[in-house]
Design a protein around this motif. Structure first.
Motif, short mmCIF file in Angstrom:
data_model
loop_
_atom_site.label_atom_id
_atom_site.label_comp_id
_atom_site.label_asym_id
_atom_site.label_seq_id
_atom_site.Cartn_x
_atom_site.Cartn_y
_atom_site.Cartn_z
N ARG A 4 22.42 -3.71 -19.32
CA ARG A 4 21.14 -4.40 -19.33
C ARG A 4 20.50 -4.25 -20.72
NH1 ARG A 4 21.01 -1.63 -14.39
NH2 ARG A 4 19.78 0.04 -15.34
N HIS A 6 16.88 -4.76 -23.01
CA HIS A 6 15.43 -4.92 -23.01
C HIS A 6 14.97 -4.96 -24.46
CE1 HIS A 6 15.51 -3.60 -18.75
NE2 HIS A 6 16.38 -2.70 -19.18
N ARG A 7 14.03 -5.81 -24.76
CA ARG A 7 13.44 -5.87 -26.09
C ARG A 7 12.14 -5.08 -26.10
NH1 ARG A 7 15.21 -10.70 -29.11
NH2 ARG A 7 16.85 -11.71 -27.89
N PHE A 8 11.88 -4.41 -27.20
CA PHE A 8 10.61 -3.70 -27.33
C PHE A 8 10.18 -3.66 -28.79
CE2 PHE A 8 13.93 -0.55 -27.78
CZ PHE A 8 13.47 0.39 -28.68
N GLU A 32 20.94 -0.33 -21.63
CA GLU A 32 21.12 0.57 -20.50
C GLU A 32 22.49 0.27 -19.89
OE1 GLU A 32 16.70 1.70 -18.99
OE2 GLU A 32 17.61 -0.10 -18.10
N GLU A 350 7.84 3.09 -19.94
CA GLU A 350 8.83 2.09 -19.54
C GLU A 350 8.89 0.96 -20.57
OE1 GLU A 350 11.03 2.13 -16.94
OE2 GLU A 350 10.33 4.21 -16.83
N VAL A 351 10.06 0.38 -20.71
CA VAL A 351 10.25 -0.79 -21.55
C VAL A 351 10.36 -2.00 -20.63
CG1 VAL A 351 11.76 -1.93 -23.20
CG2 VAL A 351 11.40 0.53 -23.35
N ALA A 352 9.55 -3.02 -20.89
CA ALA A 352 9.52 -4.20 -20.00
C ALA A 352 10.88 -4.88 -19.96
CB ALA A 352 8.47 -5.17 -20.48
#
Length: 352
Positions: A4, A6-8, A32, A350-352
């Motif tokens: 998975r 995720h951008r942050f 992840e 948490e990262v959206a």
């Protein structure tokens, strides 16, 4: 394996100006990797060295196109052909996630699995970007409120020329405390004539090393010749950064430099980084461990190599206001790899 992305966002408390421009924020990727109930995490993002550019969107597209169905995280050797096809920053993110999963599966931090001694770690440098002398000195004072800051890396290669560079060095030198160390990073901002002028002068000022004095070149032969032309000017180590990406570059440059700067997103992760660090030490070269605008997860991974490093330069996470991960363990200005399993990073939000 399931992957998975995720951008942050990572925002700097103080923007950093170098010879190629100023950075105030970047977008990074959190990987992840889930397998058998464990999640290994990695971080990566785009960067620009002046002669090579990697875009975060392109990196994400590489990783999203991976076919991991039916593959296992270990043994890592089986995955080497898959990793080799990726760009260095995409490979870095996946390599970190795989190593994090492996360490968690075994319940051990990576440095312990590699037999490294956290007691061998030394102080990290803190970075002063380009600017007017008063602003650079104010940045130094801000660093000193945060940590001891006994090793200072000053960015040079100013577009305002060598006189501005000299003025910065003299201003920072005057602000040094007994025992402080001053390093110089030109980020390829000098031409050959300028580097020939600056390196002997910097040695006279007590500077302990000069990093990447000349612009990196895609032509490997010409790039090597640039460092060769600077040998013997002064008794001061020359450290290759943007010119040194992997083990091949290390071996190419080894006769002409006294150190290399390993950055995980540049070399492709911990697999190559560990190989480069051990090889450099065997060849008698100093090892610097650096970062771009990297967050606490990526720097926690890099910190697993710190016992092999003479010149740590992992301060980027210390200048962030919205990092979702805590960085390496720290005592004063000495960073150490965490004793927690895998990369040892602690999640703060948490990262959206």
């Amino acid at each position: 394996m399931r992957l998975r992305l995720h951008r942050f966002r990572l925002s700097k408390a103080v923007p950093l100006a170098i010879s190629r421009g100023t950075t105030s924020a970047v977008e990074h990727l959190l990987l992840e990797l889930e397998h058998k109930g464990l999640i290994g995490r990695g971080e990566t993002g785009g960067f620009d060295t002046g002669h090579r550019h990697y875009d975060t969107n392109a990196i994400a597209a590489e990783l999203e196109a991976l076919e991991l169905e039916g593959l296992e995280p270990q043994p890592l050797q089986v995955l080497e052909p898959l990793l080799a096809r990726l760009s260095p920053p995409a490979r870095c993110g996946l390599d970190l996630a795989l190593h994090d999963w492996w360490g968690q599966r075994l319940g051990q931090p990576l440095h312990r699995l590699w037999g490294l001694d956290p007691g061998a770690c030394v102080a990290t440098s803190v970075t002063l970007g380009l600017g007017e002398p008063s602003a650079v000195l104010a940045r130094l004072e801000r660093w000193r409120l945060q940590l001891p800051s006994t090793r200072i890396k000053l960015k040079l290669g100013s577009p305002d020329g060598l006189d501005h560079d000299r003025a910065l060095v003299q201003a920072v030198r005057a602000a040094l405390r007994p025992g402080d160390e001053l390093q110089i990073d030109a980020n390829g901002g000098w031409d050959l004539a300028g580097a020939r002028q600056m390196i002997p002068w910097l040695a006279e000022q007590g500077v302990v090393l000069v990093e990447q004095p000349l612009a990196p070149l895609l032509d490997a032969e010409a790039d090597t010749a640039g460092f060769a032309a600077l040998q013997g000017l002064a008794p001061i180590p020359l450290v290759a950064d943007e010119s040194c990406w992997d083990l091949g570059d290390l071996l190419r440059l080894a006769p002409h430099v006294q150190g290399i700067n390993i950055k995980l997103v540049k070399c492709g992760g911990l697999s190559e980084g560990l190989l480069m660090a051990r090889t450099a030490r065997r060849l008698g070269l100093g090892v610097m461990l650096g970062c771009y605008s990297d967050g606490g997860l990526l720097n926690s991974g890099a910190a697993q190599l710190l016992p092999l490093v003479q010149w740590p330069d992992l301060d980027s996470h210390l200048n962030l206001i919205d990092d979702p991960f805590a960085g390496p363990d720290r005592e004063g200005d000495v960073l150490r790899p965490a004793a927690r399993p895998g990369l040892g990073a602690q999640r703060l939000q948490e990262v959206a």
